[in-house]
Structure formats: structure tokens, C-alpha cells
Motif scaffolding. Structure first.
Motif, PDB file in Angstrom:
ATOM      1  N   UNK A 158       0.836  -1.179   0.000  1.00 55.42           N
ATOM      2  CA  UNK A 158       0.000   0.000   0.000  1.00 55.42           C
ATOM      3  C   UNK A 158       0.888   1.251   0.000  1.00 55.42           C
ATOM      4  N   UNK A 159       0.552   2.196  -0.860  1.00 54.43           N
ATOM      5  CA  UNK A 159       1.335   3.423  -0.994  1.00 54.43           C
ATOM      6  C   UNK A 159       0.898   4.417   0.079  1.00 54.43           C
ATOM      7  N   UNK A 160       1.838   4.881   0.927  1.00 58.43           N
ATOM      8  CA  UNK A 160       1.485   5.889   1.931  1.00 58.43           C
ATOM      9  C   UNK A 160       0.999   7.175   1.264  1.00 58.43           C
ATOM     10  N   UNK A 161      -0.154   7.678   1.724  1.00 59.92           N
ATOM     11  CA  UNK A 161      -0.780   8.858   1.144  1.00 59.92           C
ATOM     12  C   UNK A 161      -1.331   9.734   2.259  1.00 59.92           C
ATOM     13  N   UNK A 162      -1.308  11.038   2.019  1.00 64.42           N
ATOM     14  CA  UNK A 162      -1.952  11.988   2.932  1.00 64.42           C
ATOM     15  C   UNK A 162      -2.560  13.100   2.095  1.00 64.42           C
ATOM     16  N   UNK A 163      -3.800  13.488   2.413  1.00 62.23           N
ATOM     17  CA  UNK A 163      -4.482  14.559   1.697  1.00 62.23           C
ATOM     18  C   UNK A 163      -4.807  15.679   2.667  1.00 62.23           C
ATOM     19  N   UNK A 164      -4.543  16.914   2.223  1.00 65.66           N
ATOM     20  CA  UNK A 164      -4.864  18.103   3.007  1.00 65.66           C
ATOM     21  C   UNK A 164      -5.757  19.003   2.182  1.00 65.66           C
ATOM     22  N   UNK A 165      -6.658  19.671   2.848  1.00 63.11           N
ATOM     23  CA  UNK A 165      -7.506  20.671   2.204  1.00 63.11           C
ATOM     24  C   UNK A 165      -7.151  22.008   2.823  1.00 63.11           C
ATOM     25  N   UNK A 166      -6.548  22.868   2.020  1.00 60.40           N
ATOM     26  CA  UNK A 166      -6.062  24.153   2.496  1.00 60.40           C
ATOM     27  C   UNK A 166      -7.006  25.270   2.088  1.00 60.40           C
ATOM     28  N   UNK A 167      -7.188  26.221   2.970  1.00 57.43           N
ATOM     29  CA  UNK A 167      -7.890  27.448   2.596  1.00 57.43           C
ATOM     30  C   UNK A 167      -6.983  28.220   1.648  1.00 57.43           C
ATOM     31  N   UNK A 168      -7.556  29.030   0.795  1.00 57.44           N
ATOM     32  CA  UNK A 168      -6.764  29.829  -0.153  1.00 57.44           C
ATOM     33  C   UNK A 168      -6.192  31.051   0.557  1.00 57.44           C
ATOM     34  N   UNK A 192       1.300  25.440   7.320  1.00 59.32           N
ATOM     35  CA  UNK A 192       0.670  24.181   7.746  1.00 59.32           C
ATOM     36  C   UNK A 192       1.033  23.057   6.776  1.00 59.32           C
ATOM     37  N   UNK A 193       1.033  23.372   5.476  1.00 61.95           N
ATOM     38  CA  UNK A 193       1.420  22.379   4.478  1.00 61.95           C
ATOM     39  C   UNK A 193       2.865  21.937   4.684  1.00 61.95           C
ATOM     40  N   UNK A 194       3.762  22.881   4.899  1.00 58.65           N
ATOM     41  CA  UNK A 194       5.181  22.547   5.093  1.00 58.65           C
ATOM     42  C   UNK A 194       5.365  21.608   6.288  1.00 58.65           C
ATOM     43  N   UNK A 195       4.658  21.860   7.365  1.00 53.88           N
ATOM     44  CA  UNK A 195       4.742  20.984   8.538  1.00 53.88           C
ATOM     45  C   UNK A 195       4.224  19.590   8.205  1.00 53.88           C
ATOM     46  N   UNK A 196       3.122  19.528   7.463  1.00 52.84           N
ATOM     47  CA  UNK A 196       2.556  18.237   7.077  1.00 52.84           C
ATOM     48  C   UNK A 196       3.514  17.458   6.175  1.00 52.84           C
ATOM     49  N   UNK A 197       4.164  18.158   5.247  1.00 53.97           N
ATOM     50  CA  UNK A 197       5.134  17.493   4.361  1.00 53.97           C
ATOM     51  C   UNK A 197       6.292  16.948   5.178  1.00 53.97           C
ATOM     52  N   UNK A 215      10.225   7.662   5.420  1.00 49.78           N
ATOM     53  CA  UNK A 215      11.571   7.448   4.912  1.00 49.78           C
ATOM     54  C   UNK A 215      11.998   8.368   3.787  1.00 49.78           C
ATOM     55  N   UNK A 216      11.485   9.585   3.793  1.00 50.82           N
ATOM     56  CA  UNK A 216      11.876  10.586   2.790  1.00 50.82           C
ATOM     57  C   UNK A 216      12.893  11.516   3.442  1.00 50.82           C
ATOM     58  N   UNK A 217      13.977  11.789   2.756  1.00 51.76           N
ATOM     59  CA  UNK A 217      15.028  12.642   3.333  1.00 51.76           C
ATOM     60  C   UNK A 217      14.526  14.058   3.581  1.00 51.76           C
ATOM     61  N   UNK A 218      15.143  14.722   4.542  1.00 53.83           N
ATOM     62  CA  UNK A 218      14.803  16.119   4.828  1.00 53.83           C
ATOM     63  C   UNK A 218      15.055  16.997   3.605  1.00 53.83           C
ATOM     64  N   UNK A 219      16.110  16.689   2.847  1.00 59.02           N
ATOM     65  CA  UNK A 219      16.442  17.480   1.657  1.00 59.02           C
ATOM     66  C   UNK A 219      15.337  17.366   0.605  1.00 59.02           C
ATOM     67  N   UNK A 220      14.867  16.149   0.354  1.00 57.92           N
ATOM     68  CA  UNK A 220      13.792  15.956  -0.633  1.00 57.92           C
ATOM     69  C   UNK A 220      12.526  16.671  -0.179  1.00 57.92           C
ATOM     70  N   UNK A 221      12.177  16.555   1.101  1.00 61.29           N
ATOM     71  CA  UNK A 221      10.991  17.233   1.633  1.00 61.29           C
ATOM     72  C   UNK A 221      11.149  18.745   1.509  1.00 61.29           C
ATOM     73  N   UNK A 222      12.329  19.243   1.789  1.00 61.36           N
ATOM     74  CA  UNK A 222      12.598  20.681   1.689  1.00 61.36           C
ATOM     75  C   UNK A 222      12.414  21.176   0.256  1.00 61.36           C
TER      76      UNK A 222
END
Length: 137
Positions: free
Chosen positions: A1-11, A18-23, A31-38
Motif C-alpha cells: 500500500x502506498x502511503x498517502x496523505x491529503x490536506x484541504x487548504x484554505x486559499x 501548515x502544508x510545510x509541517x505536514x510534508x 523514509x523521505x530525506x529532509x532534503x527531498x521534503x525541503x
């Protein structure tokens, strides 16, 4: 199963934090590197800012962001209803050698997104913009 997360952001620009924290949390758990997330965060910040400020992503409408941890990459899909804008179209890169006062306004955010990502695709479907950002691990 592929890990997934969905967020609904106000414009609203404040939602980018909030998105950056979630990422960052999603990356750490999957298991994603901090550099890739950044890099994904930097590109998303620019593209979502453009959608809010110039793309007609109205305050009452949501921007939907889905994160997926593929076997070899972090994928983010950004969907919003607004003015059609395809950042993948070829445009002249910004002149990074010119003085800040002499540079044309615009284009730098898309340039950053293209620079930091391994893939950027766009499709307009059912009145919505769909951007897919890919960063290899």
C-alpha cells in the motif's frame, strides 16, 4: 500500500506553513530525506503562492494537496479551481545575473520549482488545475 496523505487548504498564504509541517511529518514517517521534503516544500510554496495571488484561487475555495510516497519518489498533487496556468510551458528563464532592481517581475517561483524538482506536470481537468510535483529520493 502506498502511503498517502491529503490536506484541504484554505486559499490563504498562512496555510503554506501548515502544508510545510505536514510534508515534513509525512516525510519523516515514510523514509523521505529532509532534503527531498525541503525541495518539495520550496516548490509547493512558490506554486501555491502563485495560485492564491494570481490564479484566482478564491478565499472560499480549497486547495487540495495529496502527498504520496512512491517507491523511488515523493509525489505531491496540487489541485485548485482558478485561472488556467501551466507552469510547465517553456518560458525564458529569469535573468539571475541582473540587479534585483532591473529584473522583470515574475517567473522566479516557477524557475525555482523546476530547479528543485525532478518532475513537474500539469493538466487542466473539469475546470481545475492539477499540478504534479515529483522529487526522486
Amino acid at each position: 500500500m502506498i502511503p498517502t496523505r491529503t490536506l484541504r487548504l484554505a486559499s490563504k498564504l498562512s496555510e503554506i506553513r501548515r502544508l510545510a509541517q505536514a510534508v515534513d511529518e509525512f516525510a519523516a514517517r515514510n523514509g523521505v530525506s529532509e532534503k527531498a521534503a525541503h525541495h518539495v516544500n520550496l516548490a509547493a510554496d512558490e506554486l501555491i503562492t502563485n495560485a492564491i495571488e494570481y490564479g484566482g484561487a478564491e478565499p472560499g475555495r480549497r486547495i487540495v494537496v495529496t502527498l504520496r510516497r512512491e517507491p523511488d519518489s515523493l509525489v505531491m498533487e496540487i489541485t485548485h479551481r482558478g485561472v488556467a496556468f501551466d507552469p510547465t510551458l517553456e518560458v525564458a528563464p529569469p535573468d539571475l545575473t541582473a540587479d534585483v532592481e532591473d529584473r522583470a517581475v515574475g517567473g522566479l517561483g516557477v524557475h525555482f520549482a523546476k530547479t528543485f524538482l525532478d518532475g513537474l506536470s500539469y493538466v487542466r481537468r473539469r475546470g481545475a488545475n492539477h499540478l504534479i510535483l515529483t522529487k526522486k529520493l
